[in-house]
Design a protein around this motif. Structure first.
Motif, PDB file in Angstrom:
ATOM      1  N   LEU A  82       0.799  -1.223   0.000  1.00  0.00           N
ATOM      2  CA  LEU A  82       0.000   0.000   0.000  1.00  0.00           C
ATOM      3  C   LEU A  82       0.829   1.269   0.000  1.00  0.00           C
ATOM      4  O   LEU A  82       1.870   1.342   0.657  1.00  0.00           O
ATOM      5  N   ALA A  83       0.302   2.263  -0.700  1.00  0.00           N
ATOM      6  CA  ALA A  83       0.856   3.607  -0.605  1.00  0.00           C
ATOM      7  C   ALA A  83       0.502   4.156   0.775  1.00  0.00           C
ATOM      8  O   ALA A  83      -0.574   3.856   1.309  1.00  0.00           O
ATOM      9  N   ARG A  84       1.388   4.922   1.355  1.00  0.00           N
ATOM     10  CA  ARG A  84       1.095   5.535   2.652  1.00  0.00           C
ATOM     11  C   ARG A  84      -0.156   6.394   2.515  1.00  0.00           C
ATOM     12  O   ARG A  84      -0.283   7.187   1.592  1.00  0.00           O
ATOM     13  N   GLY A  85      -1.107   6.198   3.411  1.00  0.00           N
ATOM     14  CA  GLY A  85      -2.338   6.975   3.408  1.00  0.00           C
ATOM     15  C   GLY A  85      -3.373   6.521   2.389  1.00  0.00           C
ATOM     16  O   GLY A  85      -4.397   7.188   2.213  1.00  0.00           O
ATOM     17  N   SER A  86      -3.127   5.399   1.715  1.00  0.00           N
ATOM     18  CA  SER A  86      -4.078   4.914   0.717  1.00  0.00           C
ATOM     19  C   SER A  86      -5.399   4.517   1.362  1.00  0.00           C
ATOM     20  O   SER A  86      -5.421   3.905   2.422  1.00  0.00           O
ATOM     21  N   SER A  87      -6.474   4.855   0.713  1.00  0.00           N
ATOM     22  CA  SER A  87      -7.794   4.413   1.130  1.00  0.00           C
ATOM     23  C   SER A  87      -7.973   2.974   0.638  1.00  0.00           C
ATOM     24  O   SER A  87      -7.664   2.670  -0.515  1.00  0.00           O
ATOM     25  N   ILE A  88      -8.452   2.098   1.513  1.00  0.00           N
ATOM     26  CA  ILE A  88      -8.668   0.694   1.169  1.00  0.00           C
ATOM     27  C   ILE A  88     -10.172   0.443   1.226  1.00  0.00           C
ATOM     28  O   ILE A  88     -10.793   0.628   2.278  1.00  0.00           O
ATOM     29  N   THR A  89     -10.748   0.057   0.098  1.00  0.00           N
ATOM     30  CA  THR A  89     -12.186  -0.159   0.024  1.00  0.00           C
ATOM     31  C   THR A  89     -12.483  -1.622  -0.248  1.00  0.00           C
ATOM     32  O   THR A  89     -11.952  -2.205  -1.197  1.00  0.00           O
ATOM     33  N   LEU A  90     -13.337  -2.202   0.582  1.00  0.00           N
ATOM     34  CA  LEU A  90     -13.825  -3.562   0.388  1.00  0.00           C
ATOM     35  C   LEU A  90     -15.275  -3.464  -0.050  1.00  0.00           C
ATOM     36  O   LEU A  90     -16.095  -2.859   0.645  1.00  0.00           O
ATOM     37  N   THR A  91     -15.580  -4.031  -1.217  1.00  0.00           N
ATOM     38  CA  THR A  91     -16.944  -4.031  -1.737  1.00  0.00           C
ATOM     39  C   THR A  91     -17.464  -5.458  -1.710  1.00  0.00           C
ATOM     40  O   THR A  91     -16.848  -6.366  -2.279  1.00  0.00           O
ATOM     41  N   ILE A  92     -18.590  -5.643  -1.035  1.00  0.00           N
ATOM     42  CA  ILE A  92     -19.232  -6.955  -0.940  1.00  0.00           C
ATOM     43  C   ILE A  92     -20.684  -6.747  -1.355  1.00  0.00           C
ATOM     44  O   ILE A  92     -21.454  -6.122  -0.621  1.00  0.00           O
ATOM     45  N   GLY A  93     -21.034  -7.244  -2.543  1.00  0.00           N
ATOM     46  CA  GLY A  93     -22.363  -6.966  -3.073  1.00  0.00           C
ATOM     47  C   GLY A  93     -22.513  -5.462  -3.238  1.00  0.00           C
ATOM     48  O   GLY A  93     -21.669  -4.807  -3.849  1.00  0.00           O
ATOM     49  N   SER A  94     -23.550  -4.893  -2.633  1.00  0.00           N
ATOM     50  CA  SER A  94     -23.770  -3.442  -2.733  1.00  0.00           C
ATOM     51  C   SER A  94     -23.195  -2.687  -1.533  1.00  0.00           C
ATOM     52  O   SER A  94     -23.303  -1.464  -1.468  1.00  0.00           O
ATOM     53  N   LYS A  95     -22.575  -3.394  -0.609  1.00  0.00           N
ATOM     54  CA  LYS A  95     -22.018  -2.758   0.585  1.00  0.00           C
ATOM     55  C   LYS A  95     -20.545  -2.422   0.394  1.00  0.00           C
ATOM     56  O   LYS A  95     -19.793  -3.181  -0.190  1.00  0.00           O
ATOM     57  N   LYS A  96     -20.149  -1.267   0.935  1.00  0.00           N
ATOM     58  CA  LYS A  96     -18.752  -0.823   0.873  1.00  0.00           C
ATOM     59  C   LYS A  96     -18.248  -0.570   2.290  1.00  0.00           C
ATOM     60  O   LYS A  96     -18.957  -0.001   3.111  1.00  0.00           O
ATOM     61  N   SER A 115     -17.938  -7.842  12.099  1.00  0.00           N
ATOM     62  CA  SER A 115     -19.240  -8.520  12.116  1.00  0.00           C
ATOM     63  C   SER A 115     -20.067  -8.175  10.884  1.00  0.00           C
ATOM     64  O   SER A 115     -20.698  -9.045  10.279  1.00  0.00           O
ATOM     65  N   ALA A 116     -20.070  -6.906  10.509  1.00  0.00           N
ATOM     66  CA  ALA A 116     -20.833  -6.473   9.328  1.00  0.00           C
ATOM     67  C   ALA A 116     -20.250  -7.086   8.053  1.00  0.00           C
ATOM     68  O   ALA A 116     -20.993  -7.489   7.151  1.00  0.00           O
ATOM     69  N   MET A 121     -20.520 -11.085   3.706  1.00  0.00           N
ATOM     70  CA  MET A 121     -19.909 -12.205   2.985  1.00  0.00           C
ATOM     71  C   MET A 121     -20.870 -13.389   2.884  1.00  0.00           C
ATOM     72  O   MET A 121     -20.850 -14.123   1.898  1.00  0.00           O
ATOM     73  N   ARG A 122     -21.690 -13.568   3.894  1.00  0.00           N
ATOM     74  CA  ARG A 122     -22.634 -14.691   3.914  1.00  0.00           C
ATOM     75  C   ARG A 122     -23.746 -14.550   2.875  1.00  0.00           C
ATOM     76  O   ARG A 122     -24.336 -15.539   2.474  1.00  0.00           O
ATOM     77  N   SER A 123     -24.019 -13.322   2.438  1.00  0.00           N
ATOM     78  CA  SER A 123     -25.147 -13.119   1.533  1.00  0.00           C
ATOM     79  C   SER A 123     -24.760 -12.645   0.138  1.00  0.00           C
ATOM     80  O   SER A 123     -25.624 -12.369  -0.690  1.00  0.00           O
ATOM     81  N   ALA A 124     -23.472 -12.538  -0.148  1.00  0.00           N
ATOM     82  CA  ALA A 124     -23.022 -12.056  -1.464  1.00  0.00           C
ATOM     83  C   ALA A 124     -22.281 -13.170  -2.195  1.00  0.00           C
ATOM     84  O   ALA A 124     -21.909 -14.185  -1.605  1.00  0.00           O
ATOM     85  N   SER A 125     -22.060 -12.966  -3.476  1.00  0.00           N
ATOM     86  CA  SER A 125     -21.357 -13.967  -4.277  1.00  0.00           C
ATOM     87  C   SER A 125     -19.905 -13.601  -4.555  1.00  0.00           C
ATOM     88  O   SER A 125     -19.113 -14.446  -4.945  1.00  0.00           O
ATOM     89  N   ARG A 126     -19.548 -12.330  -4.303  1.00  0.00           N
ATOM     90  CA  ARG A 126     -18.203 -11.878  -4.643  1.00  0.00           C
ATOM     91  C   ARG A 126     -17.814 -10.693  -3.759  1.00  0.00           C
ATOM     92  O   ARG A 126     -18.658  -9.912  -3.348  1.00  0.00           O
ATOM     93  N   MET A 127     -16.523 -10.570  -3.492  1.00  0.00           N
ATOM     94  CA  MET A 127     -16.022  -9.365  -2.815  1.00  0.00           C
ATOM     95  C   MET A 127     -14.744  -8.916  -3.506  1.00  0.00           C
ATOM     96  O   MET A 127     -13.997  -9.741  -4.053  1.00  0.00           O
ATOM     97  N   THR A 128     -14.530  -7.606  -3.484  1.00  0.00           N
ATOM     98  CA  THR A 128     -13.358  -7.014  -4.118  1.00  0.00           C
ATOM     99  C   THR A 128     -12.778  -5.965  -3.189  1.00  0.00           C
ATOM    100  O   THR A 128     -13.501  -5.125  -2.649  1.00  0.00           O
ATOM    101  N   GLY A 147     -18.885 -20.888  -0.839  1.00  0.00           N
ATOM    102  CA  GLY A 147     -18.210 -21.732   0.133  1.00  0.00           C
ATOM    103  C   GLY A 147     -17.663 -20.981   1.329  1.00  0.00           C
ATOM    104  O   GLY A 147     -17.246 -21.589   2.321  1.00  0.00           O
ATOM    105  N   ALA A 148     -17.640 -19.634   1.278  1.00  0.00           N
ATOM    106  CA  ALA A 148     -17.072 -18.845   2.380  1.00  0.00           C
ATOM    107  C   ALA A 148     -17.846 -19.052   3.683  1.00  0.00           C
ATOM    108  O   ALA A 148     -17.241 -19.262   4.740  1.00  0.00           O
ATOM    109  N   ALA A 149     -19.163 -19.000   3.621  1.00  0.00           N
ATOM    110  CA  ALA A 149     -19.970 -19.145   4.844  1.00  0.00           C
ATOM    111  C   ALA A 149     -19.736 -20.508   5.494  1.00  0.00           C
ATOM    112  O   ALA A 149     -19.560 -20.604   6.718  1.00  0.00           O
TER     113      ALA A 149
END
Length: 163
Positions: A82-96, A115-116, A121-128, A147-149
């Motif tokens: 990571l670049a110093r100070g980089s924003s890290i975004t996890l997208t799971i379905g429509s949630k960020k 927890s969120a 992860m339990r209700s989506a098919s992909r995360m990025t 298979g994650a759940a």
């Protein structure tokens, strides 16, 4: 069999003084393991293949440490540092989710975010997960959540039995 070999190589490559890890099962692209020496249990998967530059072998894991009363903690090993100070975004379905991290690692900001994320992860098919590398280039790593759940449940049960 290829998935099991790949997951085992990630699981056994994790830094630790002990190499005694028990497989709790492989569920699609996700595996579950127990490391009784620590003790900890975790679900783990490799990122989808990519032709892009990689500084690290990326994986996602959700761990449980019964002796520390920690359950469902996300850890992402990113494909690039990571670049110093980089924003890290996890997208799971429509949630960020905006994660925290350094070097080539990322985590949830707190237990409630963990927890969120696990619930999503339990209700989506992909995360990025996406961020900027040390050269300020945008990169991302994607994971199939099929298979994650089941792997997360196997890890949780595996540590409940260890206690």
């Amino acid at each position: 069999m290829t998935v099991l070999v790949a997951l085992c190589s990630i699981a056994f490559a994790s830094p630790s003084t002990s190499f005694a890890r028990d497989s709790l099962g492989v569920f699609s692209d996700w595996g579950a393991f127990r490391d009784p020496a620590i003790p900890r249990c975790y679900a783990i998967a490799k990122a989808a293949p990519s032709n892009q530059q990689r500084d690290n072998d990326p994986f996602a894991s959700v761990g449980t440490w019964p002796s520390s009363n920690v359950r469902g903690q996300l850890h992402l090993r990113l494909s690039r540092n990571l670049a110093r100070g980089s924003s890290i975004t996890l997208t799971i379905g429509s949630k960020k989710f905006t994660l925290t991290g350094s070097g080539g690692n990322a985590w949830a900001q707190n237990r409630s975010m963990d927890s969120a994320i696990v619930a999503a992860m339990r209700s989506a098919s992909r995360m990025t997960v996406s961020a900027n590398d040390t050269n300020r280039r945008r990169f991302s790593n994607s994971y199939d959540l099929d298979g994650a759940a089941t792997a997360m449940d196997a890890a949780t049960v595996g540590c409940a039995r260890a206690g």
